[in-house]
Design an enzyme around this catalytic site. Structure first.
Site, PDB file in Angstrom:
ATOM      1  N   GLU A   1       0.819  -1.214   0.000  1.00 35.44           N
ATOM      2  CA  GLU A   1       0.000   0.000   0.000  1.00 35.44           C
ATOM      3  C   GLU A   1       0.851   1.261   0.000  1.00 35.44           C
ATOM      4  O   GLU A   1       0.464   2.281  -0.548  1.00 35.44           O
ATOM      5  CB  GLU A   1      -0.949   0.021   1.207  1.00 35.44           C
TER       6      GLU A   1
ATOM      7  N   PHE B   1     -11.481  -7.580  13.590  1.00 42.83           N
ATOM      8  CA  PHE B   1     -10.348  -7.992  12.762  1.00 42.83           C
ATOM      9  C   PHE B   1     -10.020  -6.898  11.748  1.00 42.83           C
ATOM     10  O   PHE B   1     -10.908  -6.406  11.062  1.00 42.83           O
ATOM     11  CB  PHE B   1     -10.677  -9.313  12.047  1.00 42.83           C
ATOM     12  N   GLN B   2      -8.776  -6.530  11.662  1.00 42.40           N
ATOM     13  CA  GLN B   2      -8.278  -5.489  10.753  1.00 42.40           C
ATOM     14  C   GLN B   2      -9.003  -4.155  10.931  1.00 42.40           C
ATOM     15  O   GLN B   2      -9.298  -3.473   9.966  1.00 42.40           O
ATOM     16  CB  GLN B   2      -8.355  -5.953   9.291  1.00 42.40           C
TER      17      GLN B   2
ATOM     18  N   LYS C   1     -17.434  -1.061   5.592  1.00 40.69           N
ATOM     19  CA  LYS C   1     -17.759  -2.055   4.566  1.00 40.69           C
ATOM     20  C   LYS C   1     -19.241  -2.057   4.199  1.00 40.69           C
ATOM     21  O   LYS C   1     -19.591  -2.102   3.023  1.00 40.69           O
ATOM     22  CB  LYS C   1     -17.333  -3.440   5.061  1.00 40.69           C
TER      23      LYS C   1
ATOM     24  N   MET D   1      24.261   9.937   3.136  1.00 36.15           N
ATOM     25  CA  MET D   1      24.014  11.212   3.795  1.00 36.15           C
ATOM     26  C   MET D   1      24.291  11.104   5.292  1.00 36.15           C
ATOM     27  O   MET D   1      24.877  11.998   5.902  1.00 36.15           O
ATOM     28  CB  MET D   1      22.578  11.674   3.536  1.00 36.15           C
TER      29      MET D   1
END
Lengths: 567, 183
Positions: free
Chosen positions: A50, A112-113, A162, A481
């Site tokens: 993602e 969940f999630q 959802k 760096m």
């Protein structure tokens, strides 16, 4: 027309003329992806992660000037976007992130999630929404896009439970130019604090600045990211030529002013050229356009431009006087302000001042020796071989600064780089997005071995969609760096920065079905670039750089802008 | 930069879930310390009004206002001039009053301050005081010797005197311009 929430989402994307979405599916966003199959006009790019999707949407937005869109599922899908959103926020890039959450009955039960992503992203979005009712969905999406792209652009997140994606509602189509006249957006536009059309700058403020310019003997301009966002290249160049002043360019401003214009003094600030930094210190009038005087530009706000009247031009009122106390300011869109200035200002001449400024170096020279290429050799070769309109994406670190110092960008959106947030691992995703928005232009990713390792999983995306990206890795076997700072401030104790480990980037490229090659000199690099351009095939070029090469010049954070630590 | 003083902001916001945390987060995220914050709905049920007091410099107060105006949930922000505005706070004080004598003394003090006794038991008295902070502090000091069992403040509420309102039409030009172009 009665539709599901997921279908309404698709219709709203079409209203916004969104043709491409970057994302990754999952459980709660299931029905959105199901609806996607019915909308062939919306092309979906499946990324490996993602974060890559969010950087791609960001890269698309920066390179095209349009709004980038990404999809992610709830929980880990949504939190994986966070770095990408923060990157877009710090650099004012218009990105709309659509996440789905668990259904309303499960919300708040540690399902969940499940994660409170609107809570998580509050500090890094311009605005975010949790859409609880499908009837509000279309209106919310219209508002979100308007907010993302108007004024000072920025990311907006919409979280849709959802069940809302399955619920039915009546969808009434509305053309984009009508959005401001209906629903929530119309309400929002009536408020005194919100104005979606950039308001006209105050003419008396413009006149004051014109008078200041007329009496100035040593004027200096800074081209900031606002010039790029406003696509005000032409107006800025006309203004610079009219005022006849040296122009320092910030990291975000690269592309806003033609790098090859003789008035350009190059980068300004921490890794600014001698000419830029000396000019900032000696000028009597500093006009910063679309620049927020970050700590990488105004290293020590108290002594920054100490001999000058400072004028700030910015679209965001809250940036005025935030970091550097100004003597005058104009609030407005960079392009419009510059247009008004150009209408009023007559041609100025500052030859003596320019002679002084350009007696200092505008570009760093590197010693050519041994078995390694110098950064300028690599970049000059790239500039020579690649077409001049090619888009460049970078990661973060030494290679980024070298690229911005040595490549002379020609137009806004030509450089895609994470300036404010400094996100290592930004480049590959961003290059994918930039390419997706500019299939007719070559896209070159300039990266380092440290940054590239972070998100190289997106090579699978490059391979699958056959995107002919050219990836040039500045491989110095270290986090360069950080090593540079360790050399300069930690007595050379290289704590955990040496990357004496894999992978073999050539084999890695091949494993993803791409072309890989290793180059050690200019001729090999030139040949590899020409092959890549001719073959229109994604190529990873592993380019050996000396481990101790530094970004020069350098002024340490918090010190006067002319106190160079390294020349 | 040492001109720290109290600044009173009146803020109209959407009456929606999450708005308070958006506003409060802005203060914590930028490192501004809220001295007092009071929220409630207005005559328009869709709009809430916050009164926020911060101890900060003049410059910071200006920056806070322009930051606040960038929030989509914020309708308008106005800095209230202390000389031209009314500030009031409600304080409930529960005082231990085990004896007749203590009770009558407390009631006398309450009367002097034109505050009301709103609850009495054999062991305690609860007093409601309305005023600015100096009045609340004064009565708190006096009642301290009886033993304060509990004390709660609403936070300061503020409104301009006269016909001035927070609405855009009556805003000073400078204040109004802060909000332009921010989106």
């Amino acid at each position: 027309m009665l539709m599901t929430g997921a279908q309404i989402l698709m219709e709203c994307l079409l209203e916004q003329e969104v043709g491409i979405v970057f994302g990754f599916p999952g459980g709660t966003i299931l029905h959105v992806y199901d609806a996607l199959t019915g909308y062939p006009g919306i092309f979906h790019v499946l990324t490996a992660h993602e974060q890559g999707a969010c950087h791609a949407a960001d890269g698309y937005a920066r390179a095209t000037g349009k709004v980038g869109v990404c999809f992610a599922t709830s929980g880990p899908g949504a939190t994986n976007l966070v770095t990408g959103i923060a990157t877009a926020y710090m650099d004012s890039s218009p990105v709309v992130c659509i996440t789905c959450n668990v259904g309303l009955p499960l919300l708040g039960k540690d399902s969940f999630q499940e994660v409170d992503i609107t809570g998580v992203t509050m500090p890094i979005t311009k605005c975010n929404y949790l859409v609880r009712d499908v009837a509000d969905l279309a209106d919310t999406l219209r508002e979100a896009f308007a907010i993302a792209r108007s004024g000072r652009p920025g990311p907006v997140l919409i979280d849709i439970p959802k069940n809302v994606t399955q619920d039915m509602a009546d969808y009434v189509p509305l053309k984009r130019d009508r959005h401001g006249k209906a629903g929530r957006l119309a309400q929002l536009m009536k408020r005194s604090t919100q104005d979606f059309r950039a308001a006209e700058p105050d003419y008396s403020d413009i006149d004051i600045l014109v008078d200041m310019i007329r009496i100035s003997e040593r004027p200096m301009l800074i081209c900031g990211g606002g010039v790029v966002r406003s696509r005000a290249d032409r107006e800025f160049e006309a203004f610079a030529n009219r005022i006849d002043a040296p122009v320092g360019i910030t990291v975000m401003g690269a592309g806003g002013f033609r790098g090859l214009n003789p008035l350009s003094t190059g980068l300004v600030g921490m890794h600014g050229s001698q000419a830029s930094n000396m000019a900032v210190d000696a000028c009597d009038l500093l006009i910063a356009v679309g620049c927020r005087f970050s700590d990488r530009v105004a290293l020590k706000p108290g002594s920054f431009a100490r001999n000058a009247k400072v004028v700030q031009i910015d679209i965001d009122r809250s940036e005025i006087n935030k970091n550097v106390q100004t003597d005058h300011h104009i609030v407005g869109d960079a392009r419009r302000v510059l247009q008004l200035l150009n209408e009023r200002l007559e041609q100025q001449a500052h030859d003596r001042w320019k002679d002084y400024v350009f007696s200092f170096k505008t570009e760093t020279e590197y010693d050519e020796a041994g078995d390694h290429m110098t950064p300028s050799q690599v970049l000059d070769t790239i500039a020579k071989v690649v077409p001049r309109d090619a888009i460049f994406a970078t990661d973060v670190g030494q290679h980024q600064m070298w690229a911005i110092q040595h490549l002379h960008f020609e137009y806004s959106g030509q450089l895609v780089t994470s300036g404010g947030f400094g996100t290592m691992g930004f480049g590959l995703g961003a290059a994918i997005g930039a390419k997706a928005g500019n299939m007719d232009k070559p896209v070159v990713l300039i990266t380092g071995d440290g940054s590239f390792r972070m998100n190289l999983n997106e090579l699978s995306t490059v391979g699958y969609y056959k995107l002919p990206l050219i990836v040039v890795i500045f491989n110095n076997g270290t986090l360069g760096m950080v090593r540079q700072w360790q050399t300069l401030t930690c007595n050379g104790r290289y704590s955990e920065t040496t990357l004496d480990r894999g992978p073999d980037f050539v084999k890695l490229a091949e494993a993803y079905g791409l072309k890989g090659c290793r180059v050690t000199d200019v001729a090999e690099l030139e040949a590899a670039l020409e092959d890549a351009l001719a073959g229109k095939q994604a190529t990873v070029i592993d380019c050996a750089i000396d481990i101790d090469e530094m970004v020069r010049p350098m002024v340490s954070g918090g010190s006067d802008i002319i106190r160079f630590m390294v020349d | 930069m040492n001109d720290i003083s109290r600044h009173t902001l009146a803020v109209l916001v959407d009456n929606e879930a999450g708005v308070l945390s958006r506003v409060a987060r802005l203060f914590s995220g930028k490192g501004y310390n809220i001295d007092s914050l009071a929220v409630g709905t207005t005559h328009d049920p869709a709009v809430s009004r916050m009164t926020i007091e911060v101890l900060t410099s003049e410059k910071q107060a200006g920056l806070i206002c322009s930051q606040l105006r960038k929030l989509i949930c914020v309708h308008s922000v106005k800095r209230l001039d202390p000389a031209k505005s009314i500030r009031r706070e409600l304080v409930l004080i529960k005082v231990a009053a085990p004896t007749h004598q203590a009770r009558s003394e407390i009631i006398q003090i309450a009367n002097i301050f034109r505050s009301t006794v709103i609850d009495v038991t054999t062991g305690s008295l609860t007093i409601a005081v309305i005023g600015d902070d100096s009045k609340a502090d004064a009565i708190q000091n006096l009642l301290g010797e009886f033993g304060i069992l509990e004390l709660v403040r609403t936070g300061m509420l503020a409104m301009e005197r006269g016909e001035e309102t927070i609405d855009a039409q009556t805003k000073e030009k400078d204040e109004f311009d802060y909000g332009k172009n921010v989106l």
